[in-house]
Design a protein around this motif. Structure first.
Motif, mmCIF file in Angstrom:
data_model
loop_
_atom_site.group_PDB
_atom_site.id
_atom_site.type_symbol
_atom_site.label_atom_id
_atom_site.label_comp_id
_atom_site.label_asym_id
_atom_site.label_seq_id
_atom_site.Cartn_x
_atom_site.Cartn_y
_atom_site.Cartn_z
ATOM 1 N N ILE A 164 0.845 -1.199 0.000
ATOM 2 C CA ILE A 164 0.000 0.000 0.000
ATOM 3 C C ILE A 164 0.881 1.250 0.000
ATOM 4 O O ILE A 164 0.634 2.205 -0.748
ATOM 5 N N LEU A 165 1.928 1.248 0.820
ATOM 6 C CA LEU A 165 2.835 2.396 0.858
ATOM 7 C C LEU A 165 3.558 2.584 -0.472
ATOM 8 O O LEU A 165 3.724 3.714 -0.947
ATOM 9 N N LEU A 166 3.956 1.483 -1.082
ATOM 10 C CA LEU A 166 4.610 1.586 -2.394
ATOM 11 C C LEU A 166 3.650 2.105 -3.456
ATOM 12 O O LEU A 166 4.043 2.888 -4.332
ATOM 13 N N ALA A 167 2.391 1.687 -3.388
ATOM 14 C CA ALA A 167 1.400 2.189 -4.351
ATOM 15 C C ALA A 167 1.186 3.688 -4.174
ATOM 16 O O ALA A 167 1.088 4.429 -5.161
ATOM 17 N N VAL A 168 1.127 4.147 -2.923
ATOM 18 C CA VAL A 168 0.962 5.586 -2.668
ATOM 19 C C VAL A 168 2.169 6.349 -3.215
ATOM 20 O O VAL A 168 2.018 7.406 -3.856
ATOM 21 N N LEU A 169 3.371 5.829 -2.961
ATOM 22 C CA LEU A 169 4.559 6.483 -3.510
ATOM 23 C C LEU A 169 4.519 6.511 -5.041
ATOM 24 O O LEU A 169 4.877 7.511 -5.663
ATOM 25 N N GLY A 170 4.077 5.433 -5.650
ATOM 26 C CA GLY A 170 3.974 5.388 -7.107
ATOM 27 C C GLY A 170 3.025 6.428 -7.655
ATOM 28 O O GLY A 170 3.317 7.101 -8.649
ATOM 29 N N GLY B 240 2.225 11.479 -10.472
ATOM 30 C CA GLY B 240 1.640 12.817 -10.473
ATOM 31 C C GLY B 240 2.681 13.894 -10.663
ATOM 32 O O GLY B 240 2.485 14.849 -11.419
ATOM 33 N N ARG B 241 3.810 13.765 -9.998
ATOM 34 C CA ARG B 241 4.870 14.761 -10.160
ATOM 35 C C ARG B 241 5.484 14.694 -11.555
ATOM 36 O O ARG B 241 5.811 15.711 -12.141
ATOM 37 N N SER C 106 12.458 9.215 -5.575
ATOM 38 C CA SER C 106 12.654 7.790 -5.843
ATOM 39 C C SER C 106 13.913 7.278 -5.159
ATOM 40 O O SER C 106 13.915 6.194 -4.564
ATOM 41 N N ALA C 107 14.981 8.058 -5.242
ATOM 42 C CA ALA C 107 16.228 7.655 -4.587
ATOM 43 C C ALA C 107 16.052 7.568 -3.079
ATOM 44 O O ALA C 107 16.518 6.616 -2.439
ATOM 45 N N ILE C 108 15.346 8.532 -2.502
ATOM 46 C CA ILE C 108 15.099 8.508 -1.057
ATOM 47 C C ILE C 108 14.249 7.302 -0.688
ATOM 48 O O ILE C 108 14.501 6.625 0.322
ATOM 49 N N ALA C 109 13.241 6.993 -1.507
ATOM 50 C CA ALA C 109 12.381 5.837 -1.231
ATOM 51 C C ALA C 109 13.171 4.533 -1.313
ATOM 52 O O ALA C 109 13.005 3.636 -0.484
ATOM 53 N N ILE C 110 14.043 4.429 -2.291
ATOM 54 C CA ILE C 110 14.854 3.210 -2.433
ATOM 55 C C ILE C 110 15.812 3.056 -1.254
ATOM 56 O O ILE C 110 15.982 1.961 -0.713
ATOM 57 N N ILE C 111 16.412 4.151 -0.830
ATOM 58 C CA ILE C 111 17.293 4.100 0.340
ATOM 59 C C ILE C 111 16.497 3.716 1.587
ATOM 60 O O ILE C 111 16.952 2.923 2.411
ATOM 61 N N GLY C 112 15.285 4.253 1.715
ATOM 62 C CA GLY C 112 14.428 3.888 2.843
ATOM 63 C C GLY C 112 14.082 2.409 2.848
ATOM 64 O O GLY C 112 14.096 1.752 3.897
#
Length: 104
Positions: free
Chosen positions: A50-56, A61-62, A75-81
């Motif tokens: 669900i969190l990955l879908a929200v990030l997607g 949108g951006r 995206s880089a911050i999400a991958i590091i997280g």
């Protein structure tokens, strides 16, 4: 003479205190162990997608507004997280293994 009376009084007080402590009931034993496998499985199978879908959705949108640099940074911050989360999960299982190795 006074010192001897003091020692006898102190010894009597210590003896009474120890007898009182011996009469206090012991607390219930700690539980055998907490089954955390179901909790980890729940988060990995339900919450993480669900969190990955929200990030997607946010990234799409951006990107549609032309904010590609922000999308790449996010995206880089999400991958590091995600790497940190995976590392924490790995440490959880390694720690469990070490505890079982040492205490059993």
């Amino acid at each position: 003479m006074i010192a001897m009376e003091f020692v006898e009084t102190a010894w009597t007080s210590v003896t009474h205190a120890l007898n009182t402590l011996a009469l206090i009931p012991v607390a219930e034993p700690a539980p055998e162990g907490i089954n955390t496998e179901n909790v980890v499985t729940f988060f990995a199978s339900k919450i993480a997608p669900i969190l990955l879908a929200v990030l997607g959705v946010i990234f799409i949108g951006r990107a549609s507004r032309g904010e590609i640099s922000k999308v790449l940074t996010s995206s880089a911050i999400a991958i590091i997280g995600l790497a940190f989360i995976a590392g924490a999960a790995t440490l959880f299982f390694v720690g469990d293994y070490l505890i079982n190795l040492i205490f059993e």
